[in-house]
Scaffold this motif. Structure first.
Motif, PDB file in Angstrom:
ATOM      1  N   ASP A  95       0.830  -1.201   0.000  1.00  0.00           N
ATOM      2  CA  ASP A  95       0.000   0.000   0.000  1.00  0.00           C
ATOM      3  C   ASP A  95       0.867   1.255   0.000  1.00  0.00           C
ATOM      4  N   ALA A  96       1.853   1.266  -0.904  1.00  0.00           N
ATOM      5  CA  ALA A  96       2.791   2.394  -0.993  1.00  0.00           C
ATOM      6  C   ALA A  96       2.577   3.112  -2.318  1.00  0.00           C
ATOM      7  N   HIS A  97       2.660   4.425  -2.267  1.00  0.00           N
ATOM      8  CA  HIS A  97       2.581   5.224  -3.479  1.00  0.00           C
ATOM      9  C   HIS A  97       3.975   5.690  -3.879  1.00  0.00           C
ATOM     10  N   ALA A  98       4.133   6.023  -5.164  1.00  0.00           N
ATOM     11  CA  ALA A  98       5.432   6.466  -5.674  1.00  0.00           C
ATOM     12  C   ALA A  98       5.191   7.423  -6.827  1.00  0.00           C
ATOM     13  N   VAL A  99       6.276   8.005  -7.296  1.00  0.00           N
ATOM     14  CA  VAL A  99       6.230   8.900  -8.452  1.00  0.00           C
ATOM     15  C   VAL A  99       7.056   8.246  -9.574  1.00  0.00           C
ATOM     16  N   PHE A 100       6.432   8.094 -10.733  1.00  0.00           N
ATOM     17  CA  PHE A 100       7.115   7.503 -11.890  1.00  0.00           C
ATOM     18  C   PHE A 100       7.403   8.599 -12.913  1.00  0.00           C
ATOM     19  N   PHE A 101       8.678   8.847 -13.144  1.00  0.00           N
ATOM     20  CA  PHE A 101       9.083   9.819 -14.154  1.00  0.00           C
ATOM     21  C   PHE A 101       9.302   9.060 -15.461  1.00  0.00           C
ATOM     22  N   VAL A 102       8.330   9.192 -16.347  1.00  0.00           N
ATOM     23  CA  VAL A 102       8.303   8.366 -17.558  1.00  0.00           C
ATOM     24  C   VAL A 102       8.864   9.141 -18.747  1.00  0.00           C
ATOM     25  N   GLU A 123       1.788   8.881  -8.814  1.00  0.00           N
ATOM     26  CA  GLU A 123       1.900  10.141  -9.517  1.00  0.00           C
ATOM     27  C   GLU A 123       2.857   9.972 -10.691  1.00  0.00           C
ATOM     28  N   ILE A 124       2.570  10.717 -11.761  1.00  0.00           N
ATOM     29  CA  ILE A 124       3.385  10.640 -12.972  1.00  0.00           C
ATOM     30  C   ILE A 124       4.118  11.954 -13.143  1.00  0.00           C
ATOM     31  N   GLY A 125       5.373  11.872 -13.534  1.00  0.00           N
ATOM     32  CA  GLY A 125       6.154  13.051 -13.862  1.00  0.00           C
ATOM     33  C   GLY A 125       6.797  12.885 -15.230  1.00  0.00           C
ATOM     34  N   GLY A 158      -5.052  10.114 -20.085  1.00  0.00           N
ATOM     35  CA  GLY A 158      -5.985  11.242 -20.058  1.00  0.00           C
ATOM     36  C   GLY A 158      -5.614  12.315 -19.057  1.00  0.00           C
ATOM     37  N   ILE A 159      -4.318  12.484 -18.782  1.00  0.00           N
ATOM     38  CA  ILE A 159      -3.901  13.471 -17.779  1.00  0.00           C
ATOM     39  C   ILE A 159      -2.780  14.350 -18.310  1.00  0.00           C
ATOM     40  N   ARG A 160      -2.562  15.466 -17.614  1.00  0.00           N
ATOM     41  CA  ARG A 160      -1.353  16.271 -17.703  1.00  0.00           C
ATOM     42  C   ARG A 160      -0.687  16.246 -16.334  1.00  0.00           C
ATOM     43  N   THR A 161       0.583  16.575 -16.295  1.00  0.00           N
ATOM     44  CA  THR A 161       1.286  16.609 -15.018  1.00  0.00           C
ATOM     45  C   THR A 161       2.142  17.858 -14.926  1.00  0.00           C
ATOM     46  N   SER A 162       2.373  18.301 -13.693  1.00  0.00           N
ATOM     47  CA  SER A 162       3.226  19.471 -13.475  1.00  0.00           C
ATOM     48  C   SER A 162       4.590  19.091 -12.913  1.00  0.00           C
ATOM     49  N   LEU A 163       4.878  17.788 -12.806  1.00  0.00           N
ATOM     50  CA  LEU A 163       6.162  17.342 -12.259  1.00  0.00           C
ATOM     51  C   LEU A 163       7.144  17.032 -13.386  1.00  0.00           C
ATOM     52  N   PHE A 164       8.386  17.387 -13.161  1.00  0.00           N
ATOM     53  CA  PHE A 164       9.412  17.152 -14.178  1.00  0.00           C
ATOM     54  C   PHE A 164      10.727  16.784 -13.496  1.00  0.00           C
TER      55      PHE A 164
END
Length: 706
Positions: A95-102, A123-125, A158-164
């Motif tokens: 039950d862990a969340h992470a950020v994937f910079f694709v 979250e996606i970056g 279907g999303i946009r992201t503000s992470l880079f």
């Protein structure tokens, strides 16, 4: 219009390959990595601050830290079809969340994994489209990298992201005078730059224990941990997660998305409008190109096997054929000396009929010649009659097509052995004699001669000369040994009259009456053999338009003949033997192989543009070398000069594409039901053509030689 659909298919094929090269980073990939620079222009608050840099529309960029007891796991360079699902499985288990910079290249090829990330609360970056060091890039290239990456996210989830996260980035204190202006510019575009302050160095594959040790922060300090879910073997990363996640939870850490850890709104916003539609179209096109390329690569592998197998088989069996027919003591049986009837169907052959007939009068074998004028409108029959040649007869008929002309000539033939030739072909004095010698074997029902190109002084003629010697005559040697000769060439072939009558004569069911009758003879139990010394010189088409018309009829007619005799595959006796050996070989080498052969050149073009160029050129030259060896051997067997092989490379590049388009057009005609329209058009033209009197033998055509 005949070129339109094949050309569109070829353009679509090239477009799909270009798109594949595009999303596999084979066009714009830039693997340069800039060395460290000075830090005089970087504010101290950035160098000494946290790993999250927010320079969005503010005059004072700020660096943020992750609160204590918070861990933000980040994974770069994915998604990878092998390792990303395993990483996601481990995160879901705890039950862990992470950020994937694709990267855009990977996300466009595996959009389902991006959707899974979002659906499971991660979250996606952005990590750019194809991973260049942005310090080397112009602002327009930076805009393109980010825009394309966002487009893929819109299509995939279907999303946009503000992470880079910049490629090749490190800690905040590694920011320098080259990377800082890039960070400021990206901030002005509305992005938060996410670096890290805990590097697991899993890309070095130091072992799961070392990865855990390097990923563990001191005490309860909040941290952004850098890991990778793509870019190589990530089995150690997955193994490390199985221990790291429960271990850090026991220490009181919470694995959260970046915005969750910072207490900020989600980095995701819904994509809509044109951007959403464009994204879905792009991702869909990539999916089609990936699937199509997989099929094409499989087709290329098939082509490789076919090329090596076919040429190897031709060399071995042609060598065996040459040893057999040229060996001491070889004989078909008793010498054949009986007279022969030569049938010459002619339709508007004014330019060449005199040379054809005159060459027959020089034959060293006793013959009678019957010229069947098939409703010519140019005086073909008159020319023959005006020559006043002994044993040359003219039969006139209303235009009914070549099969009808041949059947009419057969009805007027005086002898049991019948030679058929075209009205634009010239025989050598020994051709008829050599052609009928195999009839010394009573099992032989038909004999294929050696058709050669006479007008080889043009480039198209030279290419056809290579094709005739290598493709046709070398093939016939192979088929002769295998006992499944597919075609008696219309330019030079001989038949037992009894064999023709048993199968009903020449049929009008197909556009390739020569292939049709040959298959029918096989099924009736007759042997069909090749007489290599029976040479005939034919006039090959001299323009692309003429060549197209001829080969379209050949290829389409061959398909018709294969379909007509398809039941031979399940029959017994001679018909079944031909059906299970001859039909598959003909289908493979005369229908499937030519259709797939251009893939060799398509992938040559692909390799030259996208790489690996060196390996591609070596592979293509290897295929060409195999073809050159076979061509040289074929030329040697036929006693031809090797100088004509100079144009072989150009033939393989250009001529093969024309044959591909012709064959593809034949397939399209068959699949779209164009066969009936095509035949009807041909017959309508015949009815409208003015015909002469009757199909009887002209009594006044038997005239002495002047």
């Amino acid at each position: 219009m005949r070129y339109l659909l094949p050309s569109l298919l070829l353009v679509a094929l090239l477009a799909m390959l270009m798109l594949r090269g595009y999303v596999h980073s084979e066009i714009l990939a830039d693997h340069r990595v800039r060395p460290p620079a000075g830090t005089g222009q970087v504010p101290d608050r950035i160098l000494k601050g946290g790993p999250v840099i927010d320079a969005r529309g503010t005059t004072t960029p700020k660096a943020l830290r992750v609160p204590d007891h918070k861990l933000v796991l980040t994974f770069d360079d994915g998604p990878d079809p092998q390792w990303t699902p395993k990483v996601l499985d481990e995160l879901k288990r705890y039950d862990a969340h992470a950020v994937f910079f694709v990267t855009g290249t990977m996300a466009s090829r595996h959009p389902g994994l991006v959707r899974r990330m979002v659906d499971e609360g991660h979250e996606i970056g952005l990590h750019t489209f194809n991973h260049p060091d942005l310090a080397y890039q112009s602002r327009s290239r930076i805009d393109w990298e980010l825009t394309q990456n966002q487009l893929v996210l819109a299509g995939a989830a279907g999303i946009r992201t503000s992470l880079f996260r910049p490629p090749y980035s490190s800690f905040a204190d590694a920011m320098d005078d080259e990377s800082w202006p890039v960070t400021e510019y990206i901030g002005s575009l509305g992005y938060i730059t996410v670096l890290n302050n805990t590097d697991s160095e899993d890309w070095k594959r130091p072992g799961a224990s070392a990865i855990i040790e390097r990923a563990t922060p001191e005490g309860t300090r909040g941290s952004i941990v850098l890991m990778h879910d793509s870019g190589g073997d990530r089995s150690q990363t997955v193994t490390a997660l199985r221990t790291f996640l429960p271990q850090m939870k026991e220490r009181g850490y919470q694995f959260a998305n970046l915005t969750e850890a910072l207490g900020a709104p989600s980095a995701h916003t819904p994509a809509s409008g044109v951007e959403l539609l464009q994204g879905k179209a792009f991702v869909g096109a990539v999916a089609v190109s990936e699937s199509a390329t997989t099929v094409l690569v499989g087709g290329l592998a098939v082509i490789g096997v076919l090329v090596i197998g076919r040429f190897g088989l031709m060399l071995v069996l042609s060598f065996a054929h040459a040893r057999k027919v040229r060996g001491r003591g070889f004989s078909w049986g008793a010498p054949v000396t009986e007279p022969v009837t030569v049938l010459v169907p002619a339709y508007n052959e004014r330019e060449c009929i005199a040379s054809t007939v005159r060459s027959l009068t020089k034959s060293d074998h006793p013959i009678e010649v019957i010229v069947i004028d098939d409703g010519s409108t140019d005086g073909t029959a008159d020319i023959v009659e005006a020559m006043w040649l002994r044993d040359v007869h003219v039969v006139r008929q209303v235009n009914g097509g070549k099969p009808a002309a041949l059947n009419n000539g057969l009805a007027h033939a005086s002898h049991d052995l019948v030679v058929m030739m075209d009205g634009d072909t010239v025989f050598e004095p020994s051709t008829v004699r050599e052609l009928v010698q195999p009839f010394g074997d009573p099992r032989v029902g038909a004999v294929a001669g050696n058709a050669k190109v006479g007008n080889r002084d043009t480039l198209i003629g030279a290419w056809q000369h290579i094709e005739y010697v290598m493709g046709f005559n070398l093939d016939r040697r192979m088929y002769d040994v295998l006992g499944c000769m597919p075609t008696i060439p219309g330019a030079v072939g001989a038949f037992r009259r009894q064999a023709l009558e048993r199968v009903g004569g020449m049929s009008e069911d197909t556009l390739a009456e020569d292939t049709d009758i040959t298959m029918a003879l096989h099924r009736d139990g007759w042997r069909v053999v090749y007489a290599e010394r029976a040479r005939a010189w034919t006039e090959a088409p001299e323009s692309v338009q003429q060549l197209w018309s001829q080969r379209y009829r050949w290829s389409y007619g061959t398909m018709q003949a294969i379909w007509k005799h398809r039941r031979a595959v399940v029959e017994s006796g001679p018909s079944g033997r031909f059906g299970r050996v001859g039909l598959p070989l003909v289908s493979l080498f005369m229908v499937l192989f030519p259709l797939l052969a251009p893939l060799i050149d398509v992938f040559l073009l692909y390799g030259l543009v996208f790489g690996p160029t060196r390996n591609t050129i070596i592979a293509w030259l290897g295929v060409l070398a195999v073809q050159a060896v076979c061509a040289a051997y074929a030329f040697r067997l036929d006693g031809e000069r090797m100088i004509h092989l100079v144009s072989l490379p150009l033939q393989q590049i250009l001529y093969r594409q024309l044959m591909y388009v012709v064959l593809l057009q034949s397939w399209i005609t068959a699949l779209t039901g164009g066969r009936l329209r095509w035949q009807k058009l041909r017959r309508t033209g015949a009815v409208e053509a003015p015909g002469a009197t009757t199909g009887r033998r002209s009594d006044d055509s038997r005239r002495p030689v002047a």
